[in-house]
Design a protein around this motif. Structure first.
Motif, short mmCIF file in Angstrom:
data_model
loop_
_atom_site.label_atom_id
_atom_site.label_comp_id
_atom_site.label_asym_id
_atom_site.label_seq_id
_atom_site.Cartn_x
_atom_site.Cartn_y
_atom_site.Cartn_z
N ASN A 124 -10.68 -5.92 -1.78
CA ASN A 124 -10.76 -7.22 -1.12
C ASN A 124 -10.09 -7.18 0.25
O ASN A 124 -9.10 -6.47 0.45
N TRP A 125 -10.64 -7.96 1.16
CA TRP A 125 -10.05 -8.06 2.50
C TRP A 125 -8.65 -8.65 2.42
O TRP A 125 -8.33 -9.44 1.52
N LEU A 126 -7.82 -8.27 3.40
CA LEU A 126 -6.44 -8.78 3.48
C LEU A 126 -6.28 -9.71 4.69
O LEU A 126 -6.98 -9.56 5.70
N ASP A 127 -5.33 -10.62 4.57
CA ASP A 127 -4.92 -11.42 5.71
C ASP A 127 -3.95 -10.59 6.53
O ASP A 127 -2.76 -10.50 6.21
N THR A 128 -4.44 -9.96 7.56
CA THR A 128 -3.61 -9.02 8.33
C THR A 128 -2.58 -9.72 9.21
O THR A 128 -1.78 -9.05 9.86
N ARG A 129 -2.56 -11.05 9.20
CA ARG A 129 -1.50 -11.80 9.89
C ARG A 129 -0.26 -11.94 9.01
O ARG A 129 0.80 -12.35 9.50
N SER A 130 -0.40 -11.62 7.73
CA SER A 130 0.67 -11.83 6.76
C SER A 130 1.85 -10.88 6.98
O SER A 130 1.68 -9.66 7.11
N ALA A 131 3.07 -11.44 6.97
CA ALA A 131 4.26 -10.60 7.08
C ALA A 131 4.39 -9.68 5.88
O ALA A 131 4.86 -8.53 6.00
N ASN A 132 3.97 -10.13 4.71
CA ASN A 132 4.05 -9.29 3.51
C ASN A 132 3.10 -8.11 3.60
O ASN A 132 3.44 -6.98 3.23
N VAL A 133 1.88 -8.36 4.09
CA VAL A 133 0.93 -7.27 4.28
C VAL A 133 1.51 -6.22 5.22
O VAL A 133 1.43 -5.01 4.96
N ARG A 134 2.13 -6.67 6.29
CA ARG A 134 2.70 -5.72 7.26
C ARG A 134 3.87 -4.95 6.67
O ARG A 134 4.05 -3.76 6.98
N LYS A 135 4.64 -5.59 5.83
CA LYS A 135 5.73 -4.88 5.15
C LYS A 135 5.17 -3.76 4.29
O LYS A 135 5.70 -2.63 4.28
N ILE A 136 4.08 -4.04 3.57
CA ILE A 136 3.45 -3.02 2.72
C ILE A 136 2.92 -1.87 3.57
O ILE A 136 3.05 -0.69 3.20
N MET A 137 2.34 -2.19 4.72
CA MET A 137 1.80 -1.14 5.58
C MET A 137 2.92 -0.27 6.15
O MET A 137 2.75 0.95 6.29
N ARG A 138 4.05 -0.87 6.46
CA ARG A 138 5.19 -0.06 6.91
C ARG A 138 5.62 0.90 5.80
O ARG A 138 5.95 2.06 6.07
N THR A 139 5.62 0.41 4.58
CA THR A 139 5.99 1.27 3.45
C THR A 139 4.99 2.40 3.28
O THR A 139 5.36 3.55 2.97
N ARG A 140 3.71 2.12 3.50
CA ARG A 140 2.70 3.18 3.40
C ARG A 140 2.89 4.22 4.51
O ARG A 140 2.71 5.42 4.27
N LEU A 141 3.25 3.77 5.68
CA LEU A 141 3.52 4.72 6.76
C LEU A 141 4.77 5.55 6.44
O LEU A 141 4.82 6.75 6.77
N ASP A 142 5.76 4.94 5.81
CA ASP A 142 6.92 5.70 5.36
C ASP A 142 6.52 6.76 4.34
O ASP A 142 7.04 7.88 4.34
N LEU A 143 5.57 6.40 3.47
CA LEU A 143 5.08 7.37 2.50
C LEU A 143 4.39 8.54 3.20
O LEU A 143 4.59 9.70 2.83
N ALA A 144 3.59 8.23 4.22
CA ALA A 144 2.93 9.30 4.98
C ALA A 144 3.96 10.22 5.62
O ALA A 144 3.80 11.45 5.63
N LEU A 145 5.02 9.64 6.14
CA LEU A 145 6.08 10.45 6.74
C LEU A 145 6.77 11.31 5.69
O LEU A 145 7.00 12.50 5.89
N SER A 146 7.07 10.71 4.52
CA SER A 146 7.80 11.44 3.48
C SER A 146 6.96 12.58 2.90
O SER A 146 7.51 13.59 2.43
N LYS A 147 5.63 12.43 2.92
CA LYS A 147 4.76 13.48 2.40
C LYS A 147 4.44 14.54 3.44
O LYS A 147 3.78 15.53 3.12
N GLY A 148 4.90 14.34 4.67
CA GLY A 148 4.73 15.36 5.70
C GLY A 148 3.41 15.29 6.45
O GLY A 148 3.02 16.27 7.10
#
Length: 281
Positions: A124-148
């Protein structure tokens, strides 16, 4: 007493005092450990070749410079093996949709989730204006960093041009996509602009390369000049069955791709390595 000896004795005494008081420069044993950002950020070159596989066990045998693989499903050992073989790894995740099979799906709030994506069950599409959505995306980017990962491919970054269920606009999409690029760059991760053809010229300065699906089939390839003319590669995938079954059609496709300086692959829509034709000479 000379200055060098004096300083050495003082340093030793200070170390003993810290140890006696229980002090330490090391983090607590139970603190999270995220791989440090690399000292220099990789960016793909205009002539880099690629492979794109998001499902099933990754076929690591292709003689290409860049592998684009799934952030969640690909083991760190596979990423490390690819890098040991001299390849760079781009990690895919959806930045504009919620996929109900992902491990962090429960982190989305009900208000974040909009209409279903056509033909993609459980997404499903996300409301990309949402602060919560952006928090999750930051966490995903942290995961990308942690996995190298060397870079990331955030998908579904054109919700404003689709029936998302939210009042998204071109302006909100530009702002969100720039947010993603900035957050990736803060972690020294290269970042791809995925599709979002209408905003290529406005976003070329923010992104390091482009990933496109079917611009040849939809007659949208001209817009990607904004990337190639700025020395940024375009990684393109085409899914039409005619390109897989008709040699003449594939030769015509590849001639056009090479003229545009694109890196075009003919792949299955499932992106599972079921077939692969490359337009590389």
């Amino acid at each position: 007493m000379n200055a060098i000896v004096k300083n050495t004795l003082l340093a030793g005494a200070l170390s003993l005092l810290i140890a006696a008081c229980g002090g330490s420069n090391a983090p607590p044993a139970d603190s999270p450990r995220i791989a440090p950002a690399p000292s220099a950020m990789w960016r793909p070159a205009l002539n880099d070749t690629w492979q794109w596989q998001l499902k099933e066990k990754i076929n690591t045998s292709y003689p290409v410079a860049v592998y684009d693989i799934d952030l969640f499903d690909t083991p760190i050992t596979t990423i490390q093996a690819l890098q040991a073989a001299g390849k760079k790894v781009v990690c895919y995740f959806s930045a504009g949709s919620a996929e109900n099979w992902r491990s962090d799906f429960a982190s989305f709030q009900a208000a974040d989730i909009g209409r279903a994506l056509s033909e993609w069950e459980g997404e499903n599409w996300l409301d990309t204006r949402s602060a919560n959505v952006r928090k999750i995306m930051r966490t995903r980017l942290d995961l990308a960093l942690s996995k190298g990962c060397n870079g990331v491919e955030p998908d579904n970054v054109d919700g404003y041009a689709n029936p998302s269920g939210f009042s998204l606009s071109a302006a909100t999409q530009l702002e969100y996509n720039r947010f993603l690029a900035s957050e990736a760059h803060q972690r020294k991760l290269a970042v791809a602009l995925k599709n979002d053809v209408r905003q290529l010229a406005e976003l070329v300065g923010d992104f390091d390369f482009a990933v496109n699906e079917e611009c040849h089939s939809y007659n949208e390839c001209d817009a990607y000049q904004s990337f190639t003319l700025n020395g940024k590669p375009v990684f393109n995938a085409e899914y039409a069955s005619s390109y897989a079954t008709d040699v003449t059609a594939r030769q015509t496709l590849c001639a056009d791709a090479r003229a545009r300086n694109f890196h075009t692959l003919v792949l299955p829509l499932a992106l599972n390595d079921g077939l692969r034709y490359s337009c590389e000479p």
